[in-house]
Design an enzyme around this catalytic site. Structure first.
Site, PDB file in Angstrom:
ATOM      1  N   ARG A 114     -13.246  14.942   4.944  1.00 29.17           N
ATOM      2  CA  ARG A 114     -14.394  14.320   4.254  1.00 29.17           C
ATOM      3  C   ARG A 114     -15.648  14.911   4.890  1.00 29.17           C
ATOM      4  O   ARG A 114     -15.920  14.669   6.070  1.00 29.17           O
ATOM      5  CB  ARG A 114     -14.353  12.805   4.419  1.00 29.17           C
ATOM      6  CG  ARG A 114     -15.640  12.123   3.977  1.00 29.17           C
ATOM      7  CD  ARG A 114     -15.524  10.631   3.887  1.00 29.17           C
ATOM      8  NE  ARG A 114     -14.719  10.237   2.741  1.00 29.17           N
ATOM      9  CZ  ARG A 114     -14.639   9.000   2.256  1.00 29.17           C
ATOM     10  NH1 ARG A 114     -15.331   8.022   2.826  1.00 29.17           N
ATOM     11  NH2 ARG A 114     -13.877   8.729   1.217  1.00 29.17           N
ATOM     12  N   HIS A 141     -14.757  14.026  -5.454  1.00 29.58           N
ATOM     13  CA  HIS A 141     -13.842  13.085  -4.784  1.00 29.58           C
ATOM     14  C   HIS A 141     -12.542  13.082  -5.607  1.00 29.58           C
ATOM     15  O   HIS A 141     -12.217  12.097  -6.280  1.00 29.58           O
ATOM     16  CB  HIS A 141     -14.482  11.700  -4.736  1.00 29.58           C
ATOM     17  CG  HIS A 141     -13.850  10.747  -3.765  1.00 29.58           C
ATOM     18  ND1 HIS A 141     -12.776  11.094  -2.948  1.00 29.58           N
ATOM     19  CD2 HIS A 141     -14.130   9.447  -3.469  1.00 29.58           C
ATOM     20  CE1 HIS A 141     -12.446  10.047  -2.211  1.00 29.58           C
ATOM     21  NE2 HIS A 141     -13.248   9.038  -2.502  1.00 29.58           N
ATOM     22  N   GLN A 144      -9.846  10.255  -5.490  1.00 29.79           N
ATOM     23  CA  GLN A 144     -10.296   9.038  -6.173  1.00 29.79           C
ATOM     24  C   GLN A 144     -10.041   9.131  -7.676  1.00 29.79           C
ATOM     25  O   GLN A 144      -9.467   8.229  -8.289  1.00 29.79           O
ATOM     26  CB  GLN A 144     -11.803   8.852  -5.915  1.00 29.79           C
ATOM     27  CG  GLN A 144     -12.380   7.605  -6.525  1.00 29.79           C
ATOM     28  CD  GLN A 144     -11.939   6.364  -5.790  1.00 29.79           C
ATOM     29  OE1 GLN A 144     -12.086   6.275  -4.582  1.00 29.79           O
ATOM     30  NE2 GLN A 144     -11.391   5.396  -6.497  1.00 29.79           N
ATOM     31  N   ASP A 236     -20.627   3.293  -9.540  1.00 31.57           N
ATOM     32  CA  ASP A 236     -20.547   3.642  -8.118  1.00 31.57           C
ATOM     33  C   ASP A 236     -21.914   3.337  -7.513  1.00 31.57           C
ATOM     34  O   ASP A 236     -22.886   3.061  -8.253  1.00 31.57           O
ATOM     35  CB  ASP A 236     -20.180   5.140  -7.994  1.00 31.57           C
ATOM     36  CG  ASP A 236     -19.960   5.586  -6.542  1.00 31.57           C
ATOM     37  OD1 ASP A 236     -19.854   4.716  -5.652  1.00 31.57           O
ATOM     38  OD2 ASP A 236     -19.892   6.814  -6.310  1.00 31.57           O
ATOM     39  N   CYS A 276     -15.152   2.714  -7.379  1.00 32.35           N
ATOM     40  CA  CYS A 276     -14.362   3.347  -6.313  1.00 32.35           C
ATOM     41  C   CYS A 276     -14.421   2.542  -5.023  1.00 32.35           C
ATOM     42  O   CYS A 276     -13.523   2.650  -4.190  1.00 32.35           O
ATOM     43  CB  CYS A 276     -14.852   4.773  -6.082  1.00 32.35           C
ATOM     44  SG  CYS A 276     -16.620   4.862  -5.715  1.00 32.35           S
ATOM     45  N   ARG A 304      -4.655   4.273  -4.439  1.00 35.77           N
ATOM     46  CA  ARG A 304      -4.996   5.431  -3.604  1.00 35.77           C
ATOM     47  C   ARG A 304      -3.800   5.764  -2.701  1.00 35.77           C
ATOM     48  O   ARG A 304      -3.481   6.929  -2.469  1.00 35.77           O
ATOM     49  CB  ARG A 304      -6.233   5.119  -2.735  1.00 35.77           C
ATOM     50  CG  ARG A 304      -7.529   4.910  -3.489  1.00 35.77           C
ATOM     51  CD  ARG A 304      -8.097   6.199  -4.038  1.00 35.77           C
ATOM     52  NE  ARG A 304      -8.322   7.198  -3.009  1.00 35.77           N
ATOM     53  CZ  ARG A 304      -9.382   7.265  -2.197  1.00 35.77           C
ATOM     54  NH1 ARG A 304     -10.349   6.377  -2.317  1.00 35.77           N
ATOM     55  NH2 ARG A 304      -9.518   8.226  -1.301  1.00 35.77           N
TER      56      ARG A 304
END
Ligand code: CP
Ligand code: NVA
Length: 321
Positions: A114, A141, A144, A236, A276, A304
């Site tokens: 990340r 991402h 996700q 988001d 998310c 996830r």
């Protein structure tokens, strides 16, 4: 120890790394969904699938879901994950990214990273002989988005033609949803304030990816127009990690884009709400929507785990049947 999964057949994705949603073909996505479904139904059958495998996890930014699900995922498949805190110094500051990659490949079987700059994961992958998975960069991402479409497939039983609205900032999550959506036949309708649209080159890439499936993303500046009749309403945060300095200004610009009961009332009667997470309650979404029975945010978070286990197995070439 003998793996509990049979050894007769090896499933393979075409991707070597997962850096951007562009790395996965519709066939790869189908393989991931299929394996994730089996992993979710029978996690015990995969308890030795990555026995003895090591995963390095580089994080320049905070994480709850991504870190926990990758670590739990590795442990539950007999492997091990090592957390490398790169919040300070950032990746590439203490030594070059090339040297980080060339050291890690001598000890571990995969890298999850990340980072702020997307180029950092590209550079890691370019210098490592082991798979590299993007755990969120400023551009994408993918874990996700793949998990989220898996969740939608569970809820709706199909994906092609789903009416999907993304409301808020044209950010990394928006980019990944547009790209993966396009490959799955889902045209993502994005509503942002002027000046906060997704990057034109990513929109173009998603349009190209969606052409054959007639699933090009569409851009709006009116959230009501984007949400009208939608089956999925996704939002988001308005200021992503690294943009905290602009949070106050953004909270004013984005205020008309809040997902609240009034906006949700214009969606389809059975519409689901997605995020998310982490959510800034009272900003991009109200408690009344986030905590409503339309909200599937914790299903997204759970998936996830299952989806990333599938991704790890496929990229690390575990026996999956
Ligand atoms: N959605 C997501 O990636 O959450 P974290 O930032 O907690 O990992
Ligand atoms: N867009 C958000 C997503 C967090 C999972 C960020 O980058 O901070």
């Amino acid at each position: 120890m003998t793996p509990t999964v049979a050894m007769d057949q090896q499933e393979q994705v075409s991707a070597r790394d997962l850096l951007s949603d562009a790395d996965l073909t519709p066939g790869d996505l189908a393989l991931i969904f299929d394996l994730a479904e089996r992993v979710k139904a029978s996690p015990g059958a995969y308890s030795r699938a990555l026995a003895g495998k090591q995963l390095a996890m580089i994080f320049e930014k905070p994480s709850l879901r991504t870190r926990t699900t990758f670590e739990v995922g590795m442990t539950s498949m007999g492997g091990h994950a090592i957390y490398l805190d790169h919040t300070k110094p950032r990746l590439g500051e203490r030594e070059s990214i090339k040297d980080v990659a060339r050291n890690l490949e001598r000890w571990v079987d995969g890298i999850v990273a990340r980072t702020y700059a997307h180029q950092a994961v590209v550079e890691l992958a370019g210098n490592a002989s082991i798979p590299v998975v993007n755990a969120l960069t400023d551009l994408y991402h993918p874990c996700q988005a793949v998990s989220d479409f898996f969740t939608l497939r569970e809820k709706f039983g199909r994906l092609r033609g789903l009416k999907f609205a993304f409301i808020g900032d044209g950010n990394n999550v928006c980019h990944s949803l547009m790209l993966t959506g396009a490959k799955l036949g889902v045209s993502v309708r994005v509503a942002t304030p002027a000046g906060f649209e997704p990057k034109p080159e990513v929109t173009e890439e998603a349009r190209a990816a969606g052409r054959s499936a007639s699933a090009s993303p569409q851009l709006f500046h009116d959230p009501f127009e984007a949400v009208a009749g939608a089956q999925v309403v996704y939002t988001d945060v308005w200021a992503s990690m690294g943009q905290e300095f602009a949070a106050h200004l953004r909270s004013q610009v984005f205020a008309p884009f809040q997902v609240n009961n009034t906006l949700m009332a214009t969606a389809c009667r059975d519409a689901v709400f997605m995020h998310c997470l982490p959510a800034h309650r009272g900003q991009e979404v109200t408690d009344s929507v986030l905590d409503s029975n339309r909200s599937i945010v914790y299903d997204q978070a759970e998936n996830r785990l299952h989806v990333q286990k599938a991704i790890l197995m496929l990229l690390m070439q575990a026996e999956t049947r």
